[in-house]
Design a protein around this motif. Structure first.
Motif, mmCIF file in Angstrom:
data_model
loop_
_atom_site.group_PDB
_atom_site.id
_atom_site.type_symbol
_atom_site.label_atom_id
_atom_site.label_comp_id
_atom_site.label_asym_id
_atom_site.label_seq_id
_atom_site.Cartn_x
_atom_site.Cartn_y
_atom_site.Cartn_z
ATOM 1 N N HIS A 72 -46.534 -6.066 48.572
ATOM 2 C CA HIS A 72 -45.569 -6.268 47.494
ATOM 3 C C HIS A 72 -45.663 -5.119 46.486
ATOM 4 N N HIS A 73 -44.512 -4.646 46.072
ATOM 5 C CA HIS A 73 -44.436 -3.577 45.072
ATOM 6 C C HIS A 73 -43.554 -4.008 43.917
ATOM 7 N N THR A 74 -43.982 -3.702 42.716
ATOM 8 C CA THR A 74 -43.095 -3.817 41.556
ATOM 9 C C THR A 74 -42.668 -2.427 41.110
ATOM 10 N N ARG A 75 -43.298 -1.416 41.662
ATOM 11 C CA ARG A 75 -42.948 -0.008 41.432
ATOM 12 C C ARG A 75 -43.002 0.682 42.787
ATOM 13 N N LEU A 76 -42.119 1.632 42.987
ATOM 14 C CA LEU A 76 -42.134 2.386 44.236
ATOM 15 C C LEU A 76 -41.655 3.796 43.927
ATOM 16 N N ASP A 77 -42.501 4.765 44.209
ATOM 17 C CA ASP A 77 -42.238 6.152 43.871
ATOM 18 C C ASP A 77 -41.377 6.816 44.945
ATOM 19 N N LEU A 78 -40.393 7.575 44.514
ATOM 20 C CA LEU A 78 -39.531 8.284 45.463
ATOM 21 C C LEU A 78 -40.316 9.314 46.272
ATOM 22 N N GLY A 79 -41.369 9.875 45.695
ATOM 23 C CA GLY A 79 -42.214 10.809 46.441
ATOM 24 C C GLY A 79 -42.869 10.148 47.633
ATOM 25 N N GLU A 80 -43.309 8.915 47.452
ATOM 26 C CA GLU A 80 -43.911 8.179 48.562
ATOM 27 C C GLU A 80 -42.868 7.911 49.652
ATOM 28 N N LEU A 81 -41.666 7.576 49.242
ATOM 29 C CA LEU A 81 -40.593 7.339 50.215
ATOM 30 C C LEU A 81 -40.217 8.631 50.950
ATOM 31 N N ARG A 82 -40.257 9.752 50.256
ATOM 32 C CA ARG A 82 -39.971 11.041 50.900
ATOM 33 C C ARG A 82 -41.023 11.346 51.973
ATOM 34 N N LEU A 83 -42.279 11.028 51.688
ATOM 35 C CA LEU A 83 -43.336 11.214 52.694
ATOM 36 C C LEU A 83 -43.104 10.300 53.897
ATOM 37 N N LEU A 84 -42.732 9.054 53.638
ATOM 38 C CA LEU A 84 -42.503 8.112 54.731
ATOM 39 C C LEU A 84 -41.287 8.520 55.572
ATOM 40 N N LYS A 85 -40.319 9.153 54.954
ATOM 41 C CA LYS A 85 -39.169 9.666 55.704
ATOM 42 C C LYS A 85 -39.658 10.627 56.782
ATOM 43 N N GLN A 86 -40.584 11.502 56.431
ATOM 44 C CA GLN A 86 -41.114 12.452 57.396
ATOM 45 C C GLN A 86 -41.905 11.757 58.497
ATOM 46 N N ARG A 87 -42.551 10.676 58.161
ATOM 47 C CA ARG A 87 -43.362 9.958 59.153
ATOM 48 C C ARG A 87 -42.493 9.174 60.134
ATOM 49 N N TYR A 88 -41.461 8.503 59.623
ATOM 50 C CA TYR A 88 -40.665 7.602 60.458
ATOM 51 C C TYR A 88 -39.310 8.162 60.880
ATOM 52 N N GLY A 89 -38.906 9.289 60.317
ATOM 53 C CA GLY A 89 -37.633 9.874 60.715
ATOM 54 C C GLY A 89 -36.441 9.046 60.313
ATOM 55 N N CYS A 90 -36.565 8.348 59.199
ATOM 56 C CA CYS A 90 -35.492 7.500 58.687
ATOM 57 C C CYS A 90 -35.142 7.951 57.278
ATOM 58 N N SER A 91 -33.914 7.697 56.880
ATOM 59 C CA SER A 91 -33.508 8.078 55.532
ATOM 60 C C SER A 91 -34.274 7.272 54.494
ATOM 61 N N ILE A 92 -34.329 7.808 53.300
ATOM 62 C CA ILE A 92 -34.977 7.101 52.195
ATOM 63 C C ILE A 92 -34.248 5.789 51.940
ATOM 64 N N GLY A 93 -32.920 5.826 52.022
ATOM 65 C CA GLY A 93 -32.134 4.610 51.838
ATOM 66 C C GLY A 93 -32.479 3.526 52.847
ATOM 67 N N SER A 94 -32.673 3.908 54.112
ATOM 68 C CA SER A 94 -33.028 2.902 55.120
ATOM 69 C C SER A 94 -34.450 2.385 54.905
ATOM 70 N N LEU A 95 -35.340 3.223 54.395
ATOM 71 C CA LEU A 95 -36.686 2.756 54.057
ATOM 72 C C LEU A 95 -36.640 1.740 52.921
ATOM 73 N N VAL A 96 -35.808 2.002 51.918
ATOM 74 C CA VAL A 96 -35.655 1.063 50.802
ATOM 75 C C VAL A 96 -35.100 -0.258 51.322
ATOM 76 N N GLN A 97 -34.081 -0.180 52.172
ATOM 77 C CA GLN A 97 -33.477 -1.389 52.734
ATOM 78 C C GLN A 97 -34.492 -2.176 53.549
ATOM 79 N N ARG A 98 -35.264 -1.487 54.364
ATOM 80 C CA ARG A 98 -36.264 -2.166 55.209
ATOM 81 C C ARG A 98 -37.347 -2.804 54.344
#
Length: 188
Positions: free
Chosen positions: A80-106
């Motif tokens: 569970h997150h009450t805060r989520l950094d865009l930098g962390e999502l940018r790193l996960l984009k590189q790991r999973y090959g998915c857009s930041i938007g799809s990571l947020v949705q998931r």
């Protein structure tokens, strides 16, 4: 999905026996990956009798689950997150090959983030123009980034300073946000 001159991908059956998925190669690879997975959903899921909205919802959920498995994403982001950094999502984009938007949705689908943070992140992505042009281009490279992600998270949560990150994990500095992390407390 989105058939026409700017279509992402479309799927169907050839001779009612062989599945066929066609995608638009002009889009970024992270968008192609999600679009193809999205189109595979209806070919693999028996949703006979479902309305179009339900079929679309199932296709999106299928694509998210295929590319960003829930059990793995919970390990990456926590429960569970009450805060989520865009930098962390940018790193996960590189790991999973998915857009930041799809990571947020998931993350929202899995309950990792609540509705308020989901909406706030979606607004932030829209305001920055990241719904169509994200700052990171996924190149398909497989590079371990877990330590960098944890350092960015520690900085986002105020546990480590930017100076500390610069000294101990300089490769994480480009992933740090220029402004404070998205925080529900500041949204009130």
């Amino acid at each position: 999905q989105d058939e026409g001159p700017g279509f992402n991908a479309v799927a169907g059956w050839v001779d009612e026996q062989r599945p066929l998925v066609v995608f638009n190669p002009t889009f970024p690879i992270d968008r192609i990956r999600f679009s193809v997975a999205h189109e595979l959903g209806p070919l693999l899921i028996d949703a006979d009798g479902a309305d179009r909205k339900t079929e679309e919802s199932l296709a999106h959920y299928f694509a998210g689950a295929l590319l960003m498995p829930g059990s793995v994403l919970v390990v990456e982001l926590g429960r569970h997150h009450t805060r989520l950094d865009l930098g962390e999502l940018r790193l996960l984009k590189q790991r999973y090959g998915c857009s930041i938007g799809s990571l947020v949705q998931r993350a929202a689908q899995l309950g990792i983030i609540g509705n308020a943070l989901h909406e706030r992140l979606c607004r932030t992505l829209a305001l920055r123009g990241w719904r169509t042009h994200e700052p990171e281009v996924f190149l398909g490279e497989e590079t371990p980034r877990r330590f960098q992600q944890l350092v960015v998270r520690a900085s986002s949560e105020g546990l480590k300073s930017r100076d500390w990150v610069q000294r101990h994990c300089p490769e994480a500095v480009p992933w740090l946000a220029d402004e404070p992390a998205t925080d529900l407390a500041s949204a009130a």
